[in-house]
Structure formats: C-alpha cells, structure tokens
Motif scaffolding. Structure first.
Motif, mmCIF file in Angstrom:
data_model
loop_
_atom_site.group_PDB
_atom_site.id
_atom_site.type_symbol
_atom_site.label_atom_id
_atom_site.label_comp_id
_atom_site.label_asym_id
_atom_site.label_seq_id
_atom_site.Cartn_x
_atom_site.Cartn_y
_atom_site.Cartn_z
ATOM 1 N N VAL A 50 0.746 -1.461 0.134
ATOM 2 C CA VAL A 50 0.047 -0.091 -0.121
ATOM 3 C C VAL A 50 0.772 1.180 0.139
ATOM 4 C CG1 VAL A 50 -1.527 0.934 1.270
ATOM 5 C CG2 VAL A 50 -1.919 -0.526 1.152
ATOM 6 N N ALA A 51 1.458 1.611 0.884
ATOM 7 C CA ALA A 51 2.764 2.719 0.792
ATOM 8 C C ALA A 51 3.024 2.592 -0.295
ATOM 9 C CB ALA A 51 3.947 2.426 1.454
ATOM 10 N N TRP A 52 3.630 1.278 -1.382
ATOM 11 C CA TRP A 52 4.460 1.794 -2.532
ATOM 12 C C TRP A 52 3.667 2.303 -4.009
ATOM 13 C CZ3 TRP A 52 3.821 -1.856 -6.788
ATOM 14 C CH2 TRP A 52 4.292 -1.902 -7.745
ATOM 15 N N SER A 53 2.447 1.224 -3.404
ATOM 16 C CA SER A 53 1.675 1.492 -4.809
ATOM 17 C C SER A 53 0.788 3.050 -5.175
ATOM 18 C CB SER A 53 1.239 0.425 -4.894
ATOM 19 O OG SER A 53 -0.381 0.217 -3.588
ATOM 20 N N GLU A 54 0.287 3.308 -3.611
ATOM 21 C CA GLU A 54 -0.183 4.496 -2.908
ATOM 22 C C GLU A 54 0.716 6.255 -2.625
ATOM 23 O OE1 GLU A 54 -3.471 3.863 -0.924
ATOM 24 O OE2 GLU A 54 -4.290 2.680 -2.219
ATOM 25 N N GLY A 55 1.338 5.849 -1.540
ATOM 26 C CA GLY A 55 2.973 6.646 -1.895
ATOM 27 C C GLY A 55 2.309 7.424 -0.397
ATOM 28 N N ARG A 56 1.652 6.762 0.342
ATOM 29 C CA ARG A 56 1.139 7.460 1.507
ATOM 30 C C ARG A 56 1.332 6.584 2.989
ATOM 31 N NH1 ARG A 56 -2.974 4.824 3.488
ATOM 32 N NH2 ARG A 56 -3.937 3.403 2.504
ATOM 33 N N PRO A 57 1.411 7.206 4.392
ATOM 34 C CA PRO A 57 1.892 6.255 5.078
ATOM 35 C C PRO A 57 0.405 5.041 5.509
ATOM 36 C CG PRO A 57 1.890 8.504 5.598
ATOM 37 C CD PRO A 57 1.293 8.602 4.481
ATOM 38 N N VAL A 58 0.629 4.344 5.813
ATOM 39 C CA VAL A 58 -0.145 3.047 6.046
ATOM 40 C C VAL A 58 -0.844 3.236 6.768
ATOM 41 C CG1 VAL A 58 -0.700 0.703 5.480
ATOM 42 C CG2 VAL A 58 1.121 1.915 4.038
ATOM 43 N N THR A 59 -2.301 4.464 7.822
ATOM 44 C CA THR A 59 -2.584 4.457 8.524
ATOM 45 C C THR A 59 -3.560 3.488 9.626
ATOM 46 O OG1 THR A 59 -4.419 6.174 8.239
ATOM 47 C CG2 THR A 59 -2.132 6.999 8.872
ATOM 48 N N GLU A 60 -4.022 2.817 8.452
ATOM 49 C CA GLU A 60 -4.948 1.711 8.857
ATOM 50 C C GLU A 60 -4.868 0.589 9.578
ATOM 51 O OE1 GLU A 60 -4.266 1.051 4.342
ATOM 52 O OE2 GLU A 60 -4.434 2.680 6.308
ATOM 53 N N LEU A 61 -3.012 0.368 9.341
ATOM 54 C CA LEU A 61 -2.338 -0.204 10.307
ATOM 55 C C LEU A 61 -1.285 0.031 10.987
ATOM 56 C CD1 LEU A 61 -1.839 -3.599 8.159
ATOM 57 C CD2 LEU A 61 -2.991 -3.460 10.080
ATOM 58 N N ALA A 62 -1.207 1.253 11.357
ATOM 59 C CA ALA A 62 -0.442 1.730 12.345
ATOM 60 C C ALA A 62 0.072 1.182 13.245
ATOM 61 C CB ALA A 62 -0.873 3.178 12.921
ATOM 62 N N ARG A 63 1.325 1.252 13.977
ATOM 63 C CA ARG A 63 1.669 0.542 15.032
ATOM 64 C C ARG A 63 0.926 0.912 16.286
ATOM 65 N NH1 ARG A 63 5.820 0.336 11.466
ATOM 66 N NH2 ARG A 63 7.051 -1.345 10.760
ATOM 67 N N GLU A 64 1.437 2.078 16.372
ATOM 68 C CA GLU A 64 0.680 3.662 17.554
ATOM 69 C C GLU A 64 -0.954 2.304 17.921
ATOM 70 O OE1 GLU A 64 0.064 7.366 19.047
ATOM 71 O OE2 GLU A 64 1.185 7.115 16.962
ATOM 72 N N GLY A 65 -0.655 2.061 18.712
ATOM 73 C CA GLY A 65 -2.224 1.889 19.813
ATOM 74 C C GLY A 65 -2.815 0.393 18.782
ATOM 75 N N ALA A 66 -2.380 -0.419 17.864
ATOM 76 C CA ALA A 66 -2.276 -1.395 18.105
ATOM 77 C C ALA A 66 -2.884 -2.799 18.365
ATOM 78 C CB ALA A 66 -1.003 -1.745 17.056
#
Length: 278
Positions: A50-66
């Motif tokens: 997702v980061a490679w194809s969309e060029g954005r932080p993958v917030t939906e699977l963020a480590r913080e609060g996981a």
C-alpha cells in the motif's frame, strides 16, 4: 493497478500460509507457528504494497495503539459469539459434555489469526477501502459484504443461506468496525475473537469447516435455522441477529464521528452547487 498489485500481494501470502498449515495439519504447535507467521507477514506485506502503490503512510495499520485496538476487537468478537452460544445453550440446542483438547485450542490460535488477518487485509483493507473511494460507504459495504459471504460457498457443507448469513453478520459487521474506527486492527481482532470462540472455545464448526476441537467437548443439535446445521452457528438466526445489532452500533458510531464517505457523484454535485452559489 493499485487494486491489482495489492490483491496479488496479500492473496499470495494467504495462499502460501494456507498451504503451510495444510501441510502440518494435526500438529498444533506447528499450526500455531505457521499461522502466526502468516498473520505477521500479511500485515508487513500489506503495509509495504500500500505504501509503495499509493505513496502514503498506512495509517489503517499503524503500530501506535495497535495492541489496544486488537484487544478491543477480540473482546467484542468473543462476547458476541458467546452471546450466540448462550442463546443456543439456554434453548437446549447446545450441550457441553466436558473438556476437549487444550493443544487443539492452542493450534487454533495460529489458524484463526492467519484467517482473520489475511481476510481482513484482503476484504476490508483492499477491496472495501478502494471501492469506498468510488462508490461511497454504503454501496461498498453492501457489495463487498455480499462478496465476502458468497466466497464461503466454496466451503464444505456450504449453503446459500449460510453464505447470506455471513454476508450480513460478518461482512457488514466487520466493515462497520473498520468504518467506525478507520483502522484494521479492530476488525482483525473482532474476526479473530469471533472465529476463535467458535472453534477454540465452543468447539463448533466454522463456516462449514470441521476444525480441530477446542476447549469444550460439545454437540449442537436442533432446527437448522436456529443452530446453523452442518455449516455451524454462523448460519444461525442468533448470529445474524447479533451481527446486525453490532453493525448498527458501528455504523452509528461511524456517522457520529464523520467517517461515512458519500457517493462520489453526489459529493461532486454538491461541491459544484456550492461553487455556483458563490
């Protein structure tokens, strides 16, 4: 093309993990290890593609609060399915004869973790998320939920009713959990908690699959509409009822938090009307 690349990546991990667990079927400890490895790799591959194809932080699977989000989802899933089984038990359709297999329950942790993560990144992370951008929340929820349910027609002992029940109780409920929170950790936990309670605790069939026995030695009998028959309690009207209630709560939260995405054409018309009025 991002849809294609993302689907290919996550499906590849799911396929390899599934083959690995099939190869060690019957060995609880290897199933646990391969299942957890598959779950971790699914998260890492999803983040990367997702980061490679969309060029954005993958917030939906963020480590913080996981961890907290995963825990909340798991508790909700276990509680919901326990409510289903409580109704079956008090109605006389579910009987417990004693303890079954602790090692079987341990192996099912890995099996259900792999299933929950791979299916959530595939259906909610890729298919629903991208469809929502084009169609809005409600249409994407219905279509991907229906697809999720129909995919279970490939399972053993599958029925049309069972597939539709899963489309409503699981496809909609899990999507609602994602929309309400805008992260994948909660639906992953919810999916895992529901499935693990089903097999690992109550030792019932999961979507038509007769998995390893969990903690309880039990039998289910009675009207198919109530118990789900050979497909398992996911085809029970109780599961549909609790799934619908959970979906309504999640979508209410999503609306309250402003997480609903309108149909693109409606949004464009509204924006154009606002511009002209100025």
């Amino acid at each position: 093309m991002r849809l294609v690349w993302q689907l290919v990546a996550v499906v590849a991990v799911a396929a390899v993990g599934g083959q690995g667990m099939a190869a060690v079927e019957g060995n609880a400890w290897l199933t646990l290890a391969i299942g957890l490895l598959t779950a971790v790799l699914s998260v890492l591959v999803y983040r990367w593609v997702v980061a490679w194809s969309e060029g954005r932080p993958v917030t939906e699977l963020a480590r913080e609060g996981a961890g907290a989000a995963l825990g909340r989802g798991t508790l909700i899933g276990v509680a919901l399915f326990s409510a289903v089984m409580t109704n079956l038990f008090t109605s006389g359709y579910y009987d417990v004869h004693g303890r079954a297999s602790l090692t079987g329950a341990i192996g099912l942790i890995g099996f259900m973790a792999a299933a929950a993560v791979t299916e959530e990144v595939m259906y909610r992370g890729v298919l629903f998320r991208i469809a929502e951008e084009r169609m809005g929340t409600w249409i994407a929820l219905v279509l991907t939920g229906l697809l999720f349910g129909l995919s279970h027609l490939l399972n053993p002992n599958a029925t049309v009713w069972g597939a539709l029940a899963i489309a409503v109780e699981a496809g909609s409920m899990l999507t609602g959990a994602y929309v309400a929170t805008r992260n994948l950790w909660v639906p992953i936990g919810l999916h895992f908690g529901w499935n693990y309670a089903e097999a690992g605790i109550f030792s019932t069939e999961v979507s038509g699959n007769d998995t390893a026995r969990g903690l309880l030695d039990s039998t289910t009998s009675g009207p198919e509409l109530i118990t789900g028959g050979e497909f398992g309690p996911e085809a029970s009207v109780y599961s549909v009822m609790f799934g619908v209630l959970a979906t309504l709560v999640f979508m209410w939260l999503a609306r309250r938090r402003g997480h609903l995405v309108p149909l693109r054409r409606r949004a464009a018309r509204a924006q154009a009307a606002t511009t002209l009025s100025r």
